[in-house]
Design a protein around this motif. Sequence first.
Motif, short mmCIF file in Angstrom:
data_model
loop_
_atom_site.label_atom_id
_atom_site.label_comp_id
_atom_site.label_asym_id
_atom_site.label_seq_id
_atom_site.Cartn_x
_atom_site.Cartn_y
_atom_site.Cartn_z
N TYR A 127 0.84 -1.20 0.00
CA TYR A 127 0.00 0.00 0.00
C TYR A 127 0.88 1.25 0.00
O TYR A 127 1.88 1.32 0.71
N GLY A 128 0.49 2.24 -0.80
CA GLY A 128 1.26 3.46 -0.88
C GLY A 128 2.18 3.52 -2.06
O GLY A 128 2.78 4.57 -2.35
N THR A 129 2.33 2.40 -2.78
CA THR A 129 3.17 2.36 -3.98
C THR A 129 2.29 2.14 -5.21
O THR A 129 1.10 1.83 -5.11
N PHE A 130 2.92 2.28 -6.38
CA PHE A 130 2.24 2.04 -7.65
C PHE A 130 2.82 0.77 -8.26
O PHE A 130 3.94 0.79 -8.81
N PRO A 131 2.11 -0.35 -8.18
CA PRO A 131 2.68 -1.65 -8.58
C PRO A 131 2.98 -1.78 -10.06
O PRO A 131 3.70 -2.69 -10.46
N ASN A 132 2.45 -0.89 -10.92
CA ASN A 132 2.75 -0.98 -12.35
C ASN A 132 3.79 0.04 -12.79
O ASN A 132 4.03 0.23 -13.98
N LEU A 133 4.44 0.69 -11.81
CA LEU A 133 5.53 1.60 -12.11
C LEU A 133 6.86 0.95 -11.74
O LEU A 133 6.97 0.30 -10.70
N ASP A 134 7.89 1.17 -12.58
CA ASP A 134 9.24 0.76 -12.21
C ASP A 134 9.83 1.81 -11.27
O ASP A 134 9.40 2.97 -11.24
N PHE A 135 10.84 1.41 -10.52
CA PHE A 135 11.55 2.36 -9.69
C PHE A 135 12.15 3.46 -10.56
O PHE A 135 12.77 3.17 -11.60
N TYR A 136 11.97 4.72 -10.17
CA TYR A 136 12.49 5.90 -10.87
C TYR A 136 11.82 6.13 -12.21
O TYR A 136 12.32 6.90 -13.03
N GLU A 137 10.67 5.54 -12.49
CA GLU A 137 9.99 5.80 -13.77
C GLU A 137 9.48 7.24 -13.81
O GLU A 137 9.50 7.88 -14.86
N PHE A 138 8.99 7.74 -12.66
CA PHE A 138 8.59 9.14 -12.55
C PHE A 138 9.37 9.79 -11.42
O PHE A 138 9.47 9.23 -10.31
N VAL A 139 9.92 10.97 -11.68
CA VAL A 139 10.67 11.73 -10.68
C VAL A 139 10.12 13.14 -10.66
O VAL A 139 9.86 13.74 -11.72
N THR A 140 9.93 13.72 -9.47
CA THR A 140 9.29 15.03 -9.36
C THR A 140 10.01 15.92 -8.35
O THR A 140 10.78 15.45 -7.51
N ASP A 141 9.73 17.22 -8.46
CA ASP A 141 10.07 18.14 -7.38
C ASP A 141 8.81 18.76 -6.78
O ASP A 141 8.86 19.44 -5.77
N THR A 142 7.67 18.51 -7.43
CA THR A 142 6.36 18.93 -6.92
C THR A 142 5.38 17.79 -7.19
O THR A 142 5.35 17.26 -8.32
N TYR A 143 4.62 17.40 -6.21
CA TYR A 143 3.74 16.25 -6.42
C TYR A 143 2.49 16.34 -5.55
O TYR A 143 2.44 17.04 -4.53
#
Length: 833
Positions: free
Chosen positions: A711-727
């Motif tokens: 819970y709290g993660t996105f299971p269909n995303l790879d690590f570092y697939e999206f990187v932000t400074d605002t979210y």
Amino acid sequence: MKKLFFCFLLLMTIRAMGQTKVGGLVIDESGEPVAFANVLFKGSTEGTITNDNGGFYLESDNNYNVLVISFIGYETKEIELAGKVNYDLKISLLEAAEQLNEVVLISGKQSKKNNPAVDILRKIWAKKRQNGIRKFDQYAFDKYEKVEFDLNTIDSALMKRKIFKGLEFVFQDLDTSRITGKTYLPIFLNETFSKVYGDNVINEEKEEVLGNKNSGFENNQAIIAFVQDLYQSYDIYDNYLKFFDKSFTSPLSRTGIDTYNYALRDSAFIDNKWCYNIVYYPRRKNELTFKGDFWVNDSTWAIKNINLEVTKSANINWVKEIYIEQDFEVVNDSLFLLKRDYMLSDFSFQKKEKSRGVYGKRTTVYDNYEFDKQKPRDFYKKDLNPLDINLIVKDDEFWQKNRLESLNKDEAGIYKLLDTLKTVPKFKSYYNLVSILGSGYVEIDKWNLDIGTIYDFFGYNQAEGPRVRIGARTYRGQNDMWRLEGYAAYGFTDRKMKHGLSGKFLIEPKTRFIISGGNRRDIEQLGVSLTATRDVLGRSVASSSLLTVGANNRLTNINLSALNFEVEPITNFRVSLGGTFRTLSSALPNEFSLDYIDPESPTGISSEIRQFDFNTLLIYTPGKKTIGFGVERRDVNDTYSTLLLNYTKGMEGVLGSDFNYQKLQFSYSQPWQLGGFGRLLSTVELGKTFGEVPLGLLSVVPGNQTFFSNYGTFPNLDFYEFVTDTYASVHLEHNFNGRLFSRIPFLRKLNLREIVGLRGVWGNLSDENIALSTPATINTPLRAPSEKIYYEYSFGVGNIFKIFRLDFNFRGNYLDNPNARPFGVTGTFGFNF
């Protein structure tokens, strides 16, 4: 807590006698069992209801000669009892042409209209907020509670097992449960005496624990916490009653007429008050419901007595029986006050009638009520350390004076039995085994040291390959004012040692002023949580999974040192100030880069980040309950919300720190108990980084390349697939607890549970931050979900074979990203009620 319970139950699986005992089976003319039939001793209000299989057991301290069995649509039958003990009765009921003359009863499925029982139920709803202590502005009363655990279904085969060789003396005195008719042996007892004060005007309540005593486990905080979590308070007038993380529909609920059948069975004087007796039982199987009956006064419409028994088909694991009795005292013409509350739970791995298990019994007695004595608002300010065991353990004289219900000979014998057992080496071995499995630590008492945890011993990741880890902590007792803890680990592929060391010290107990600090040098998977706090000895996701989806090569070497100051000025409101110094570099530089542009470097590029941060953290957890008063406390509930505000200031130049920036983060998590519709867990997270920082200091949208639901993660995303400074992100997960599957005939008996999830995130990444980390984009493209909100949804099936859960995860958009995963399956396993 659950892990401890199942270890305790596993080990337990390897005393005032009643005057009249009856048990047996009620069937119809064709031999089919009659569920929910009424069984009473003639001339009394003592009775029970048959279970789903037509079975019953009934016991009384009085002598009775006749048993009365009745059910809607059948002729009432009276059975002469041959003796005081009558087991294995087989009673056949004949279909009735007419119903009882005393009251109007409706045969078959009970109607919601023209039903006198439903009419009475509506009057209870109208008056329920005017009954009991709710009638007064202020109230106070004495409360005595005893919680007992018993090993049940004891037979000669069990006694002769090798596991009990040398412990045969514990079986000398056995008793029979008045609820189930099974033999049992008491093995644990905890007593508490307290004074409760409340104010209905300001909606505040305070409980002062004045005495506590338990049979040999006073130093095992885990057991005490489990008991408190297991038996939380409830009010039968509420629409839903929460037990074992489940919400059961109360028979007095406003939604009861859609859930239960009701029938008016009898009427009689009880304590000089004319009362009606109503029997109820569920309309459908596999729902979280009860069966039983209650007596209600005909003028106040207050409950005089009620019993509730969970049906065997209810979708709940590891609990074979739950039985509740409440008795109310008639104080005057219009006042009924709770006098005694009894609850029995039969914990077992199976729901078969002869399966062994452990009884958990709680008896609460109330007395010495006082009303309308106002106290100042500050009086209700909660003590941060409400259970200082050293202050509330009392002698025998205290208990002789304050026990509102005397112990029977078997309960009183528990203290002596446990004192004897603690001197038996074999019992100590069993107890130590349960303690190790429950806590994960091997205790070495003579050194005041624990070795562990055993669950972290082995791990694997792509950088280290197979790895082993061994740790230890100081442990003098559960209320230690300080704790030192550390570990050492070794990777067999990189052939490097890793370590972690931390210490925490409770300086001022009243405000819980704690100083903590430490150092960790290890390999870590960054970006698995947006607003995670920096725990020096946190177990890394990098070493917790043997199998991953795709290449899990984005791992980081971290050398973290931290010093932190924490205080709790108000109950459940914590303020933390501290500093951290981190050195970050890629653990697999040929496959994953943290490089950034550095004009001061001879090459113009740096591969290592050195960063000092000052942190301010505010955490508010309203409704959270804990026990213990040492540097570490235990939670005993999971129904509270959590609000977190974190401010981080990166300070360039301090200890050679590289970057000057600010980061502000907020998160709000809230569990929602939606009655019979299950439980919803929601989390909102917001954050922004001010200033230019490289990839290693940005906010990574938490992906999940493992096969475990997290819970709290996105299971269909790879690590570092999206990187932000605002979210901004939202996570929603709802567990219907089998409410939908219970309506599908071929799925009903499987007791499966349906879970749905929806999660989304929007983020942005400035051009300046992208430019700073240009060297890292060779194998880690920097992108943020700024065009549109990235979202996923999932459908899950839980309680598969009682321990497995599978989630089917679907990616909603951004399917054109390289190697995007549109679908994936994750799962978890564990013991859940």
